[in-house]
Design a protein around this motif. Structure first.
Motif, mmCIF file in Angstrom:
data_model
loop_
_atom_site.group_PDB
_atom_site.id
_atom_site.type_symbol
_atom_site.label_atom_id
_atom_site.label_comp_id
_atom_site.label_asym_id
_atom_site.label_seq_id
_atom_site.Cartn_x
_atom_site.Cartn_y
_atom_site.Cartn_z
ATOM 1 N N ALA A 71 0.832 -1.203 0.000
ATOM 2 C CA ALA A 71 0.000 0.000 0.000
ATOM 3 C C ALA A 71 0.869 1.257 0.000
ATOM 4 O O ALA A 71 0.581 2.236 -0.700
ATOM 5 N N GLU A 72 1.924 1.220 0.781
ATOM 6 C CA GLU A 72 2.821 2.381 0.829
ATOM 7 C C GLU A 72 3.584 2.532 -0.484
ATOM 8 O O GLU A 72 3.701 3.640 -1.021
ATOM 9 N N LYS A 73 4.095 1.432 -1.010
ATOM 10 C CA LYS A 73 4.887 1.477 -2.248
ATOM 11 C C LYS A 73 4.074 1.981 -3.425
ATOM 12 O O LYS A 73 4.572 2.747 -4.264
ATOM 13 N N HIS A 74 2.804 1.584 -3.476
ATOM 14 C CA HIS A 74 1.964 1.929 -4.635
ATOM 15 C C HIS A 74 0.949 3.020 -4.301
ATOM 16 O O HIS A 74 -0.022 3.221 -5.043
ATOM 17 N N ASN A 75 1.158 3.700 -3.177
ATOM 18 C CA ASN A 75 0.360 4.871 -2.782
ATOM 19 C C ASN A 75 -1.133 4.561 -2.728
ATOM 20 O O ASN A 75 -1.970 5.300 -3.267
ATOM 21 N N ILE A 76 -1.480 3.484 -2.056
ATOM 22 C CA ILE A 76 -2.881 3.108 -1.849
ATOM 23 C C ILE A 76 -3.297 3.628 -0.475
ATOM 24 O O ILE A 76 -2.753 3.199 0.545
ATOM 25 N N CYS A 77 -4.254 4.562 -0.455
ATOM 26 C CA CYS A 77 -4.613 5.251 0.796
ATOM 27 C C CYS A 77 -6.040 5.011 1.245
ATOM 28 O O CYS A 77 -6.481 5.588 2.248
ATOM 29 N N LYS A 78 -6.795 4.182 0.511
ATOM 30 C CA LYS A 78 -8.176 3.892 0.889
ATOM 31 C C LYS A 78 -8.423 2.393 0.787
ATOM 32 O O LYS A 78 -7.922 1.736 -0.122
ATOM 33 N N THR A 79 -9.217 1.866 1.713
ATOM 34 C CA THR A 79 -9.448 0.429 1.719
ATOM 35 C C THR A 79 -10.242 -0.028 0.491
ATOM 36 O O THR A 79 -10.103 -1.169 0.067
ATOM 37 N N LYS A 80 -11.045 0.849 -0.091
ATOM 38 C CA LYS A 80 -11.765 0.479 -1.314
ATOM 39 C C LYS A 80 -10.781 0.237 -2.448
ATOM 40 O O LYS A 80 -10.968 -0.670 -3.270
ATOM 41 N N GLU A 81 -9.722 1.053 -2.509
ATOM 42 C CA GLU A 81 -8.683 0.854 -3.517
ATOM 43 C C GLU A 81 -7.934 -0.449 -3.240
ATOM 44 O O GLU A 81 -7.541 -1.165 -4.159
ATOM 45 N N LEU A 82 -7.762 -0.751 -1.968
ATOM 46 C CA LEU A 82 -7.059 -1.970 -1.582
ATOM 47 C C LEU A 82 -7.866 -3.198 -1.978
ATOM 48 O O LEU A 82 -7.310 -4.193 -2.464
ATOM 49 N N ASP A 83 -9.183 -3.144 -1.778
ATOM 50 C CA ASP A 83 -10.034 -4.284 -2.133
ATOM 51 C C ASP A 83 -9.922 -4.642 -3.614
ATOM 52 O O ASP A 83 -10.061 -5.808 -3.997
ATOM 53 N N GLU B 90 -2.910 5.346 10.451
ATOM 54 C CA GLU B 90 -1.965 6.229 9.772
ATOM 55 C C GLU B 90 -2.038 6.063 8.256
ATOM 56 O O GLU B 90 -2.078 7.035 7.513
ATOM 57 N N ARG B 91 -2.067 4.816 7.792
ATOM 58 C CA ARG B 91 -2.055 4.552 6.349
ATOM 59 C C ARG B 91 -3.355 5.005 5.681
ATOM 60 O O ARG B 91 -3.346 5.559 4.587
ATOM 61 N N PHE B 92 -4.485 4.747 6.345
ATOM 62 C CA PHE B 92 -5.788 5.027 5.744
ATOM 63 C C PHE B 92 -6.505 6.158 6.494
ATOM 64 O O PHE B 92 -7.704 6.074 6.778
ATOM 65 N N LYS B 93 -5.779 7.201 6.784
ATOM 66 C CA LYS B 93 -6.333 8.316 7.569
ATOM 67 C C LYS B 93 -7.395 9.102 6.816
ATOM 68 O O LYS B 93 -8.133 9.886 7.419
ATOM 69 N N ASP B 94 -7.505 8.916 5.514
ATOM 70 C CA ASP B 94 -8.518 9.633 4.729
ATOM 71 C C ASP B 94 -9.822 8.861 4.599
ATOM 72 O O ASP B 94 -10.730 9.289 3.883
ATOM 73 N N GLU B 95 -9.929 7.711 5.273
ATOM 74 C CA GLU B 95 -11.176 6.946 5.237
ATOM 75 C C GLU B 95 -12.323 7.792 5.793
ATOM 76 O O GLU B 95 -12.147 8.552 6.748
ATOM 77 N N LYS B 96 -13.510 7.645 5.213
ATOM 78 C CA LYS B 96 -14.672 8.433 5.636
ATOM 79 C C LYS B 96 -15.655 7.657 6.501
ATOM 80 O O LYS B 96 -16.413 8.249 7.272
ATOM 81 N N ASP B 97 -15.651 6.323 6.375
ATOM 82 C CA ASP B 97 -16.636 5.503 7.088
ATOM 83 C C ASP B 97 -16.177 5.292 8.525
ATOM 84 O O ASP B 97 -15.417 4.368 8.830
ATOM 85 N N ILE B 98 -16.649 6.143 9.407
ATOM 86 C CA ILE B 98 -16.136 6.134 10.781
ATOM 87 C C ILE B 98 -16.571 4.910 11.570
ATOM 88 O O ILE B 98 -15.873 4.472 12.487
#
Length: 378
Positions: free
Chosen positions: A127-139, A182-190
């Motif tokens: 995720a860090e290497k490929h700049n993935i910052c949201k879990t939806k992108e990770l899925d 820290e990695r997914f700090k921009d997530e919106k679904d609290i």
């Protein structure tokens, strides 16, 4: 393309390196360690490396062109695993997760956690290497049947079970929570993501004897998100039915940003019942029922506690559209339309609210959680 568990990958695992390279050559692909390493460095997934190799393949004039893309993928994945074990990809991380579940089913929870921790480290590194910052992108990097957050729920549960007897494991659980925040700090679904990780960190710190740090984090988070109902309740739960439990829940009830206080009334009602205060228990049980009735329409529309006008209009429009689609043609309507009798002889009603709710939509109970993590978890 799901190759994990496929026949092609099972066959590839039995081949020697030379046989794998021969299979690739038959499909117009010539690879060695150096050329595969270049593909590995650029791709987060073996499937992307395979796609790039297929894109550049060449056949000799007399060579019959092979088109077994699945076998190409399997061969590249297996060579990646053998030649570059220190360089993770999402398929190999998924393979570790799968092996972890097999250990878990065999009642080896510690063995499962070892594999899951290794997979988690690989995933976070990718995720860090490929700049993935949201879990939806990770899925999107995994097989369509794999859900990152569902797996994390199992990781958090097992790490808690093991951590109760092993402080090192509980510390790993706290570190895992911090890494996610820290990695997914921009997530919106609290409720479904950030809130779950926050709670994981806070409750781990309490078990590690760092209660003051835990409560300071809760205060910070709820100052940032005062309308986070389940955050208030989770914070109150960490005090285990003390006076602070009561104080936190009552403070939450006074928060103007929380309009639907049903869950808070329920938490206080249960608290007073557990502590033997029958009068306060009945008082807040009545307030809970009154609030539940008042906010029932919002829950039927799939709304949470706070929604702007656009969200309300959108939800209402969706429900209205569904009702119009269910209505019979005007020409078929003569007089009053009678409800059809059910098999038991009574009038049949509509399907239950939960039967029409998608697993990733808000739960109609009004908790604010996704249906699959709430009433649909069964």
């Amino acid at each position: 393309m799901n190759i994990i568990g496929s026949r092609q990958y099972a066959d590839a695992c039995k081949m020697t390196d030379e046989e794998l390279l021969k299979k690739l050559t038959l499909n117009g692909i010539k690879l060695d360690r150096e050329s595969l390493e270049k593909l590995v460095e650029a791709a987060p997934r073996a499937s992307k490396a395979a796609f790039q190799a297929l894109k550049n393949r060449q056949f000799t004039s007399k060579q019959k062109q092979g088109h077994n893309h699945e076998m190409v993928f399997a061969c590249i994945l297996e060579l990646w695993r053998r030649w570059f074990p220190e360089k993770p990809c999402f398929e190999l991380a998924e393979l570790k997760i799968k092996d972890g579940y097999e250990r878990f089913e065999a009642n080896d929870e510690a063995g499962a956690m070892n594999l899951w921790e290794a997979a988690f480290a690989d995933i976070m590194g990718l995720a860090e290497k490929h700049n993935i910052c949201k879990t939806k992108e990770l899925d999107l990097q995994f097989d369509e049947f794999f859900d990152f957050n569902d797996w994390l729920s199992d990781v958090f549960c097992s790490s808690w079970n093991l951590g109760l007897a092993d402080g090192n494991q509980m510390q790993k659980r706290a570190d895992l929570s911090r890494a996610l925040l820290e990695r997914f700090k921009d997530e919106k679904d609290i409720d479904a993501t950030i809130g779950y990780w926050r709670n994981g960190l806070a409750e781990s710190l309490v078990e590690l004897g760092q209660g003051e740090q835990s409560h300071a984090l809760w205060r910070q988070w709820l100052t940032e998100s005062p309308d986070w109902t389940w955050g208030w309740i989770a914070w109150a739960d960490t005090h285990e039915d003390s006076e602070k439990t009561e104080a936190i829940l009552k403070e939450a009830i006074e928060v103007e940003a929380i309009t639907d206080k049903t869950a808070l009334y329920n938490a206080l009602s249960c608290y007073y019942k557990r502590t033997g205060n029958e009068g306060e228990h009945e008082k807040y049980a009545a307030l809970e029922e009154e609030s539940r009735k008042a906010f029932a329409p919002a829950r039927l529309l799939g709304l949470a506690e706070q929604n702007d006008a656009g969200q309300v209009n959108s939800a209402f429009s969706q429900v209205l559209s569904q009702l119009l689609q269910m209505a019979p043609p005007a020409a078929a309507m003569s007089g009053r339309v009678q409800p059809r009798a059910s098999a038991s002889g009574g009038a049949s009603g509509s399907a239950s609210a939960s039967s029409d709710v998608g697993r990733k939509q808000p739960c109609p109970c009004g908790s604010g959680k996704k249906f699959k993590r709430c009433c649909g978890s069964g």
